[in-house]
Scaffold this motif. Structure first.
Motif, short mmCIF file in Angstrom:
data_model
loop_
_atom_site.label_atom_id
_atom_site.label_comp_id
_atom_site.label_asym_id
_atom_site.label_seq_id
_atom_site.Cartn_x
_atom_site.Cartn_y
_atom_site.Cartn_z
N GLY A 203 44.06 50.06 42.91
CA GLY A 203 44.85 49.42 41.87
C GLY A 203 45.84 48.41 42.42
O GLY A 203 46.28 48.49 43.57
N ILE A 204 46.17 47.45 41.56
CA ILE A 204 47.22 46.46 41.84
C ILE A 204 48.13 46.46 40.62
O ILE A 204 47.70 46.11 39.52
CB ILE A 204 46.62 45.07 42.09
CG1 ILE A 204 45.61 45.12 43.24
CG2 ILE A 204 47.72 44.07 42.40
CD1 ILE A 204 44.51 44.11 43.15
N MET A 205 49.39 46.87 40.82
CA MET A 205 50.28 47.15 39.69
C MET A 205 51.48 46.21 39.65
O MET A 205 52.07 45.88 40.68
CB MET A 205 50.78 48.60 39.78
CG MET A 205 51.83 48.96 38.74
SD MET A 205 52.51 50.64 38.96
CE MET A 205 51.16 51.62 38.32
N LEU A 206 51.84 45.81 38.43
CA LEU A 206 53.10 45.12 38.16
C LEU A 206 53.99 46.09 37.38
O LEU A 206 53.60 46.55 36.30
CB LEU A 206 52.88 43.85 37.35
CG LEU A 206 54.14 43.14 36.85
CD1 LEU A 206 55.01 42.65 38.01
CD2 LEU A 206 53.79 41.97 35.92
N ALA A 207 55.17 46.41 37.93
CA ALA A 207 56.07 47.36 37.28
C ALA A 207 57.46 46.77 37.05
O ALA A 207 58.41 47.51 36.80
CB ALA A 207 56.16 48.63 38.11
N SER A 208 57.59 45.46 37.16
CA SER A 208 58.85 44.76 36.92
C SER A 208 58.63 43.69 35.86
O SER A 208 57.51 43.45 35.43
CB SER A 208 59.36 44.11 38.22
OG SER A 208 59.59 45.07 39.22
N GLY A 209 59.73 43.03 35.47
CA GLY A 209 59.57 41.85 34.65
C GLY A 209 59.01 40.71 35.49
O GLY A 209 59.07 40.74 36.71
N LEU B 240 60.22 51.58 37.25
CA LEU B 240 60.02 53.00 37.43
C LEU B 240 59.03 53.29 38.56
O LEU B 240 58.99 54.41 39.08
CB LEU B 240 59.52 53.63 36.12
CG LEU B 240 60.44 53.46 34.91
CD1 LEU B 240 59.83 54.14 33.69
CD2 LEU B 240 61.83 54.02 35.20
N ASP B 241 58.23 52.30 38.91
CA ASP B 241 57.23 52.43 39.97
C ASP B 241 57.29 51.16 40.82
O ASP B 241 57.74 50.11 40.35
CB ASP B 241 55.82 52.60 39.40
CG ASP B 241 55.64 53.90 38.65
OD1 ASP B 241 55.46 54.93 39.33
OD2 ASP B 241 55.68 53.90 37.40
N PRO B 242 56.80 51.22 42.06
CA PRO B 242 56.78 50.01 42.89
C PRO B 242 55.68 49.05 42.47
O PRO B 242 54.57 49.47 42.11
CB PRO B 242 56.52 50.56 44.30
CG PRO B 242 55.81 51.85 44.08
CD PRO B 242 56.37 52.42 42.81
N THR B 243 55.97 47.77 42.49
CA THR B 243 54.96 46.74 42.26
C THR B 243 54.19 46.53 43.57
O THR B 243 54.79 46.37 44.63
CB THR B 243 55.63 45.43 41.83
OG1 THR B 243 56.16 45.59 40.51
CG2 THR B 243 54.65 44.27 41.83
#
Length: 238
Positions: free
Chosen positions: A209-215, A145-148
């Motif tokens: 921030g550093i985001m993970l948005a995938s499996g 739903l969001d970019p990693t």
């Protein structure tokens, strides 16, 4: 006597011929052996140079760029996820932070906040937030739903806004990692942004921030926050 002398000369001639033939055969054998040794050497595997140890750049304004822990928590960084059951694991070792998805919630991230006191001397300046990222991403939990990748959010009170409204988002942006699935090698990504001047906003603070948005998983190392020349505005957010 002539027959004996002729026989003797014939024998010497034969002996000379045999010696020449033997010398030629021996020379050919030596050359063949040398070529064989050269071929064997050329076919031998060449030892590759050992990988060089990673050297992190100057972290600038980042606190705890090596993700060291104090007890069970990563100092100067907070870990968070979308509301709901725990769906992300955070592990730090050897200067590398790894976020792994373990459940259904759509995103998890690490975040460092520059307080109002930290941000005040930076108002009106352009900053760059960067970090090296690598990932092993999967579609196990469906489309993201969001970019990693990297995220920057600037918050504060815009000049002229009613004080009762409190702080608001003044600017936000993200830099996605180069890929949505599969193995993604180490690469440095960067975001540039301008901190509003004190004539534009008050009570300003910045969230990195550093985001993970995938499996899968996302690894981070070498985060940097530094001031950059205002004439170079590539990837700058307003």
């Amino acid at each position: 006597m002539r027959e004996v002398s002729g026989m003797y000369q014939w024998v010497r001639l034969q002996r000379t011929i045999f010696q020449l033939v033997g010398a030629l055969l021996l020379g050919a054998c030596v050359v063949a052996c040398e070529r064989g040794e050269q071929d064997a050497e050329s076919d031998a595997p060449v030892a590759s140079a050992p990988p060089q140890p990673y050297v992190a750049p100057d972290a600038g304004l980042i606190k705890n760029p090596s993700f060291s822990k104090v007890g069970e928590k990563i100092a100067s960084w907070s870990t968070l996820q979308h509301a709901g059951e725990a769906s992300f694991a955070f592990a730090a070792e050897g200067g590398v932070l790894t976020i792994s998805r373990t459940g259904a919630q759509p995103w998890g991230m690490v975040r460092q906040r520059l307080s109002r006191d930290d941000t005040k001397p930076l108002q009106g300046k352009t900053l760059e937030f960067s970090a090296e990222l690598s990932a092993s991403l999967t579609g196990e939990f469906g489309a993201a739903l969001d970019p990693t990748g990297l995220r920057v959010m600037v918050k504060g009170v815009k000049r002229g806004a009613p004080a009762m409204l409190g702080t608001a988002i003044l600017a936000t942006s993200e830099q996605a990692i180069a890929g949505t699935e599969g193995e993604i090698p180490w690469q440095r990504y960067a975001l540039r942004f301008k901190v509003p001047a004190d004539t534009e906003a008050s009570h300003v603070f910045v969230e990195l921030g550093i985001m993970l948005a995938s499996g899968g998983s996302l690894s981070v190392r070498g985060p940097v926050l530094q001031e950059v020349a205002t004439s170079d505005t590539a990837n700058e957010i307003q």
